[in-house]
Design an enzyme around this catalytic site. Sequence first.
Site, PDB file in Angstrom:
ATOM      1  N   THR A 197       0.288 -10.095 -10.989  1.00 49.66           N
ATOM      2  CA  THR A 197      -0.101  -9.992  -9.578  1.00 49.66           C
ATOM      3  C   THR A 197       0.430  -8.674  -9.036  1.00 49.66           C
ATOM      4  OG1 THR A 197       0.297 -10.756  -7.308  1.00 49.66           O
ATOM      5  CG2 THR A 197       1.887 -11.472  -8.909  1.00 49.66           C
ATOM      6  N   ILE A 198      -0.332  -8.084  -8.139  1.00 46.87           N
ATOM      7  CA  ILE A 198       0.155  -6.856  -7.504  1.00 46.87           C
ATOM      8  C   ILE A 198       1.316  -7.172  -6.561  1.00 46.87           C
ATOM      9  CG2 ILE A 198      -2.099  -5.717  -7.663  1.00 46.87           C
ATOM     10  CD1 ILE A 198      -2.228  -6.118  -4.517  1.00 46.87           C
ATOM     11  N   ASP A 199       1.470  -8.460  -6.180  1.00 44.07           N
ATOM     12  CA  ASP A 199       2.471  -8.825  -5.167  1.00 44.07           C
ATOM     13  C   ASP A 199       3.897  -8.867  -5.714  1.00 44.07           C
ATOM     14  OD1 ASP A 199       0.250  -9.196  -3.546  1.00 44.07           O
ATOM     15  OD2 ASP A 199       0.184 -11.358  -3.905  1.00 44.07           O
ATOM     16  N   ARG A 241       0.966  11.692  15.489  1.00 51.26           N
ATOM     17  CA  ARG A 241       0.601  10.288  15.680  1.00 51.26           C
ATOM     18  C   ARG A 241       1.545   9.353  14.931  1.00 51.26           C
ATOM     19  NH1 ARG A 241      -5.848  11.029  14.546  1.00 51.26           N
ATOM     20  NH2 ARG A 241      -6.493  11.182  16.731  1.00 51.26           N
ATOM     21  N   MET A 249      -0.787  -4.734   1.069  1.00 50.92           N
ATOM     22  CA  MET A 249      -0.854  -6.130   0.592  1.00 50.92           C
ATOM     23  C   MET A 249       0.528  -6.621   0.126  1.00 50.92           C
ATOM     24  SD  MET A 249      -4.372  -6.683  -1.501  1.00 50.92           S
ATOM     25  CE  MET A 249      -5.924  -7.029  -0.670  1.00 50.92           C
ATOM     26  N   HIS A 278       0.888 -10.407   0.056  1.00 52.97           N
ATOM     27  CA  HIS A 278       0.865 -11.819   0.437  1.00 52.97           C
ATOM     28  C   HIS A 278       2.072 -12.111   1.318  1.00 52.97           C
ATOM     29  CE1 HIS A 278       0.281 -16.270  -0.796  1.00 52.97           C
ATOM     30  NE2 HIS A 278      -0.560 -15.937   0.160  1.00 52.97           N
ATOM     31  N   ARG A 284      -2.564   4.961  15.040  1.00 56.75           N
ATOM     32  CA  ARG A 284      -3.742   4.599  14.233  1.00 56.75           C
ATOM     33  C   ARG A 284      -3.326   3.619  13.143  1.00 56.75           C
ATOM     34  NH1 ARG A 284      -5.888   6.852  17.827  1.00 56.75           N
ATOM     35  NH2 ARG A 284      -7.458   8.515  17.767  1.00 56.75           N
ATOM     36  N   GLN A 300      -5.885  -1.354  -3.370  1.00 59.06           N
ATOM     37  CA  GLN A 300      -4.624  -1.504  -4.111  1.00 59.06           C
ATOM     38  C   GLN A 300      -4.788  -2.299  -5.398  1.00 59.06           C
ATOM     39  OE1 GLN A 300      -1.453  -2.289  -0.677  1.00 59.06           O
ATOM     40  NE2 GLN A 300      -3.513  -2.978  -0.228  1.00 59.06           N
ATOM     41  N   ARG A 301      -5.881  -3.050  -5.502  1.00 57.11           N
ATOM     42  CA  ARG A 301      -6.087  -3.854  -6.711  1.00 57.11           C
ATOM     43  C   ARG A 301      -7.050  -3.188  -7.685  1.00 57.11           C
ATOM     44  NH1 ARG A 301      -6.747  -9.646  -4.319  1.00 57.11           N
ATOM     45  NH2 ARG A 301      -8.695  -9.664  -5.462  1.00 57.11           N
TER      46      ARG A 301
END
Length: 368
Positions: free
Chosen positions: A133-135, A170, A177, A179, A284, A292-293
């Site tokens: 998982t990327i998480d 700015r 991401m 989760h 912004r 990202q995935r």
Amino acid sequence: MSKYLGILTAGGDSPGLNAAIRAVGKASLGTYKMKLVGFRDGFRGIVHNRTVKLDDGALSNIITRGGTILGASRDKPHKMEVGNIVMDMTDVVVENYHKNHLDALICLGGGGTQKNALRLFQAGLNIITLPKTIDNDVAMTDTTFGFDSALAIATESIDRLHSTAHSHHRIIIVEIMGHKTGWLALGAGLAGGADVILIPEIPYDIQVVAEAIRNRSKAGKRFSIIALSEGAFSREDYEIKQAANSKESTGGNSMTREEVEDRMANRTMRLSALLQELTGLESRVTILGHLQRGGAPTAADRILATRMGTACARLVNDGVYGVMVASKGEEAVPVPLDQVAGKRKTVPLDHPWIEVSRKIGTCLGDLV
Ligand code: F6P
């Protein structure tokens, strides 16, 4: 008799899945002389018995590719939508496992997959999992493949946002991401030099964030980059959410469920508007989302997936089931699925990444 293995990729895709499929395949077909079949689109594939031939040719030239050659889905065998109804399809999975003469089923996935895999193991199947998982939120493993690749993309995005934030004086909020955990936002924020990092593990105070940005302006730095985890909440929103979740206190919460949901869904834009008001700087928002995935895995993810995949083939050869292959330092070790399923690895508040962020003056949204 050579063993017959099935393999599937479940949950959200992540870079490194193909490297892991290739490693499982090459080690099981070559070194251990086993046979391998793939199932399409996660657990749905084994329910519908949709198989993919995984021979040497199919495993060739895939290590560089993002996504998964098998396809993925978030379907759960015990609660699967079939037509318009949700059904328990566990018995069908068991039936198709035997129909395909499998000796083991390898499930590549994140937290949800570990839970589904445990259920199938309890239903009597020989199951083994790999943590992807990327998480980076799977318990009992140092890391998951996909995380390093997503970290690289999020970091490069922050790098690129710096020059435009600086040119236009700015605030740029980059939503990352992860989760319900802050590994990606914290890692990318640290590596990309974000001025503020907001993660779910530390509910933030908007006044503290605004003050940090105003202090930067006073010091002549009229721009700020905020790495915001998608699961982060302000203290105020956290309390509203808690109150809405708790039956006893809903009476005390004057907002309707819809109003609460709406507020939670729009909290990144709300943060942006409030910071603009509180600091006088334009703000912004950039939501990185599925970028990202996507794309090729990093070298680190390819190596990790290859280590985990080959260890998986070895464990199946040894008849070790009901485990997840975890990465512990340079080792790949089996961890019983019941120690992994239903647990989430959050960022510990004393983690070195938090400590070093504070030491270099990054605002984490809390008063310390
Ligand atoms: O678990 C990986 C992940 O990318 C999370 O970071 C994100 O919250 C979720 O999946 C998005 O899921 P989906 O692709 O189903 O929208």
